[in-house]
Design a protein around this motif. Structure first.
Motif, PDB file in Angstrom:
ATOM      1  N   ALA A   1     -15.186  52.271 -11.220  1.00 35.41           N
ATOM      2  CA  ALA A   1     -15.794  52.681  -9.952  1.00 35.41           C
ATOM      3  C   ALA A   1     -16.107  51.459  -9.095  1.00 35.41           C
ATOM      4  O   ALA A   1     -15.753  51.402  -7.909  1.00 35.41           O
ATOM      5  N   ILE A   2     -16.745  50.472  -9.700  1.00 37.82           N
ATOM      6  CA  ILE A   2     -17.110  49.271  -8.945  1.00 37.82           C
ATOM      7  C   ILE A   2     -15.862  48.561  -8.428  1.00 37.82           C
ATOM      8  O   ILE A   2     -15.834  48.066  -7.292  1.00 37.82           O
ATOM      9  N   ALA A   3     -14.817  48.542  -9.222  1.00 34.90           N
ATOM     10  CA  ALA A   3     -13.574  47.875  -8.800  1.00 34.90           C
ATOM     11  C   ALA A   3     -13.016  48.525  -7.536  1.00 34.90           C
ATOM     12  O   ALA A   3     -12.559  47.821  -6.613  1.00 34.90           O
ATOM     13  N   GLN A   4     -13.054  49.850  -7.453  1.00 36.94           N
ATOM     14  CA  GLN A   4     -12.541  50.538  -6.267  1.00 36.94           C
ATOM     15  C   GLN A   4     -13.452  50.316  -5.063  1.00 36.94           C
ATOM     16  O   GLN A   4     -12.971  50.084  -3.946  1.00 36.94           O
ATOM     17  N   TYR A   5     -14.759  50.358  -5.282  1.00 41.33           N
ATOM     18  CA  TYR A   5     -15.682  50.092  -4.183  1.00 41.33           C
ATOM     19  C   TYR A   5     -15.481  48.673  -3.645  1.00 41.33           C
ATOM     20  O   TYR A   5     -15.501  48.442  -2.432  1.00 41.33           O
ATOM     21  N   GLN A   6     -15.286  47.735  -4.547  1.00 40.84           N
ATOM     22  CA  GLN A   6     -15.089  46.347  -4.120  1.00 40.84           C
ATOM     23  C   GLN A   6     -13.799  46.173  -3.329  1.00 40.84           C
ATOM     24  O   GLN A   6     -13.752  45.388  -2.382  1.00 40.84           O
ATOM     25  N   LYS A   7     -12.767  46.912  -3.707  1.00 37.30           N
ATOM     26  CA  LYS A   7     -11.524  46.873  -2.929  1.00 37.30           C
ATOM     27  C   LYS A   7     -11.779  47.369  -1.508  1.00 37.30           C
ATOM     28  O   LYS A   7     -11.268  46.803  -0.533  1.00 37.30           O
ATOM     29  N   ALA A   8     -12.553  48.442  -1.397  1.00 41.47           N
ATOM     30  CA  ALA A   8     -12.859  48.993  -0.072  1.00 41.47           C
ATOM     31  C   ALA A   8     -13.654  47.993   0.760  1.00 41.47           C
ATOM     32  O   ALA A   8     -13.391  47.808   1.956  1.00 41.47           O
ATOM     33  N   VAL A   9     -14.618  47.327   0.127  1.00 37.35           N
ATOM     34  CA  VAL A   9     -15.441  46.357   0.848  1.00 37.35           C
ATOM     35  C   VAL A   9     -14.625  45.128   1.231  1.00 37.35           C
ATOM     36  O   VAL A   9     -14.823  44.544   2.301  1.00 37.35           O
ATOM     37  N   LYS A  10     -13.691  44.738   0.387  1.00 34.86           N
ATOM     38  CA  LYS A  10     -12.834  43.597   0.701  1.00 34.86           C
ATOM     39  C   LYS A  10     -12.019  43.872   1.959  1.00 34.86           C
ATOM     40  O   LYS A  10     -11.797  42.978   2.790  1.00 34.86           O
ATOM     41  N   LYS A  11     -11.581  45.110   2.114  1.00 36.51           N
ATOM     42  CA  LYS A  11     -10.800  45.472   3.291  1.00 36.51           C
ATOM     43  C   LYS A  11     -11.691  45.610   4.526  1.00 36.51           C
ATOM     44  O   LYS A  11     -11.246  45.368   5.648  1.00 36.51           O
ATOM     45  N   ASP A  12     -12.931  46.015   4.309  1.00 35.75           N
ATOM     46  CA  ASP A  12     -13.871  46.172   5.412  1.00 35.75           C
ATOM     47  C   ASP A  12     -15.257  45.739   4.938  1.00 35.75           C
ATOM     48  O   ASP A  12     -15.985  46.526   4.342  1.00 35.75           O
ATOM     49  N   PRO A  13     -15.632  44.488   5.198  1.00 28.98           N
ATOM     50  CA  PRO A  13     -16.915  43.973   4.711  1.00 28.98           C
ATOM     51  C   PRO A  13     -18.131  44.728   5.236  1.00 28.98           C
ATOM     52  O   PRO A  13     -19.217  44.607   4.669  1.00 28.98           O
ATOM     53  N   LYS A  14     -17.963  45.508   6.302  1.00 27.30           N
ATOM     54  CA  LYS A  14     -19.080  46.266   6.853  1.00 27.30           C
ATOM     55  C   LYS A  14     -19.093  47.731   6.374  1.00 27.30           C
ATOM     56  O   LYS A  14     -19.861  48.552   6.877  1.00 27.30           O
ATOM     57  N   PHE A  15     -18.269  48.028   5.410  1.00 26.72           N
ATOM     58  CA  PHE A  15     -18.200  49.395   4.879  1.00 26.72           C
ATOM     59  C   PHE A  15     -19.375  49.594   3.919  1.00 26.72           C
ATOM     60  O   PHE A  15     -19.231  49.576   2.704  1.00 26.72           O
ATOM     61  N   TRP A  16     -20.546  49.811   4.497  1.00 20.52           N
ATOM     62  CA  TRP A  16     -21.772  49.821   3.697  1.00 20.52           C
ATOM     63  C   TRP A  16     -21.860  50.968   2.687  1.00 20.52           C
ATOM     64  O   TRP A  16     -22.525  50.810   1.640  1.00 20.52           O
ATOM     65  N   PRO A  17     -21.254  52.143   2.912  1.00 20.47           N
ATOM     66  CA  PRO A  17     -21.344  53.188   1.877  1.00 20.47           C
ATOM     67  C   PRO A  17     -20.811  52.731   0.518  1.00 20.47           C
ATOM     68  O   PRO A  17     -21.364  53.086  -0.522  1.00 20.47           O
ATOM     69  N   ALA A  18     -19.726  51.950   0.528  1.00 18.52           N
ATOM     70  CA  ALA A  18     -19.196  51.450  -0.741  1.00 18.52           C
ATOM     71  C   ALA A  18     -20.159  50.436  -1.352  1.00 18.52           C
ATOM     72  O   ALA A  18     -20.363  50.419  -2.579  1.00 18.52           O
ATOM     73  N   ILE A  19     -20.763  49.596  -0.523  1.00 14.94           N
ATOM     74  CA  ILE A  19     -21.756  48.636  -1.005  1.00 14.94           C
ATOM     75  C   ILE A  19     -22.947  49.376  -1.598  1.00 14.94           C
ATOM     76  O   ILE A  19     -23.463  49.031  -2.669  1.00 14.94           O
ATOM     77  N   ASN A  20     -23.377  50.416  -0.907  1.00 12.90           N
ATOM     78  CA  ASN A  20     -24.477  51.249  -1.392  1.00 12.90           C
ATOM     79  C   ASN A  20     -24.160  51.827  -2.760  1.00 12.90           C
ATOM     80  O   ASN A  20     -24.995  51.842  -3.674  1.00 12.90           O
ATOM     81  N   ASN A  21     -22.936  52.302  -2.924  1.00  9.04           N
ATOM     82  CA  ASN A  21     -22.582  52.941  -4.185  1.00  9.04           C
ATOM     83  C   ASN A  21     -22.424  51.952  -5.330  1.00  9.04           C
ATOM     84  O   ASN A  21     -22.622  52.309  -6.487  1.00  9.04           O
ATOM     85  N   ILE A  22     -22.086  50.712  -5.012  1.00  9.32           N
ATOM     86  CA  ILE A  22     -22.125  49.680  -6.049  1.00  9.32           C
ATOM     87  C   ILE A  22     -23.557  49.567  -6.564  1.00  9.32           C
ATOM     88  O   ILE A  22     -23.802  49.404  -7.763  1.00  9.32           O
TER      89      ILE A  22
END
Length: 286
Positions: A165-186
């Motif tokens: 799960a964290i690996a996928q969230y981190q991929k999303a954040v890498k593509k968009d550093p302001k994608f806070w929902p993925a950061i929140n879910n980490i």
């Protein structure tokens, strides 16, 4: 965070047709089985335009029969089936939505939007292995879709596969550093894993990106309360509740993927006299 940030493809579906040129309040056009194929296609387009207009005002239930009729008139139009499936999932008719999306997939198997939406439907129906497989299939075709990466992370999270799960969230954040929902879910995953410091760091990062995001604000309040920092916890909790009072509801938090450890600690916070009294008096927002 939201069991899915993925926008249910409704925005994409609006791109299937132009904005409505026919009043969307008018009755459904009658289905005349003897019409020629050109006439059927034209009628289908009118129905889809009407449905698109209704969707703009979130009138999903009224849009569904129009799109359903459009699929009958032109059954090989995979975009109409995608539109129908999306609307059915949006209105929590998950199995019917899956059936419609399978029709779209049968017509165009390699459309990533169909695969992403179908994966979301499986996720919301609780069929996690199918959700994971289907979203992965879409990502093989369109690997840079942040919403799908987020969905896949959520499916892994619900399957208790925390590193995945964290690996996928981190991929999303890498593509968009302001994608806070993925950061929140980490942060959510970290808290369930017992890593309080990482959870708080991610929630603080999410708050810094969007100071009006109620979810990481309340999560931070819970973490502070667990550390014994009551004054800071109360301030953060009250701010979160003012931003969105739904986050004072345990069932709403559960629906938005909060894990049992975080939920248990949240109960302790919101059951304190100060927060309970604040919730009672706070205006309903969200």
């Amino acid at each position: 965070m939201h069991k899915r940030i993925y926008p249910l493809l409704l925005t994409a579906c609006l791109g299937i047709v132009s904005l409505p040129t026919v009043a969307y309040s008018q009755a459904l056009l009658p289905y005349a089985p003897n019409q020629d194929s050109k006439s059927l296609e034209d009628t289908s387009k009118v129905l889809l335009r009407q449905a698109a207009g209704l969707v703009q005002f979130q009138q999903y239930e009224q849009a569904i029969p129009r799109v359903a009729l459009a699929t009958q008139l032109v059954p090989k139009n995979h975009e109409a089936w995608l539109f129908l499936g999306t609307l059915l999932v949006q209105t929590q008719k998950y199995q019917k939505g899956i059936d419609a999306l399978q029709q779209a997939r049968a017509i165009k198997p390699q459309d990533p939007d169909v695969l992403f939406m179908l994966g979301s439907a499986y996720f919301q129906k609780g069929e996690l292995p199918k959700a994971i497989d289907t979203i992965q299939a879409g990502l093989k075709i369109k690997p840079d879709n942040n919403s799908a990466l987020f969905d896949l992370g959520n499916a892994y999270y619900k399957s208790n596969k925390y590193p995945d799960a964290i690996a996928q969230y981190q991929k999303a954040v890498k593509k968009d550093p302001k994608f806070w929902p993925a950061i929140n879910n980490i942060g959510l995953v970290s808290y369930e894993s017992g890593d309080l410091n990482s959870a708080m760091q991610n929630w603080q990062r999410a708050i810094s990106i969007d100071p009006k995001a109620a979810e990481p604000m309340l999560a931070m309040a819970v973490a502070l309360f667990a550390q014994g920092k009551q004054a800071e916890a109360y301030t953060a909790a009250e701010k979160a509740i003012v931003l969105d009072s739904r986050y004072a509801n345990i069932q709403y938090l559960k629906d938005n993927l909060w894990g049992e450890k975080l939920l248990n600690d949240t109960r302790k916070l919101i059951q304190t006299p100060r927060v309970r009294d604040f919730i009672t008096k706070a205006p309903s927002r969200g």
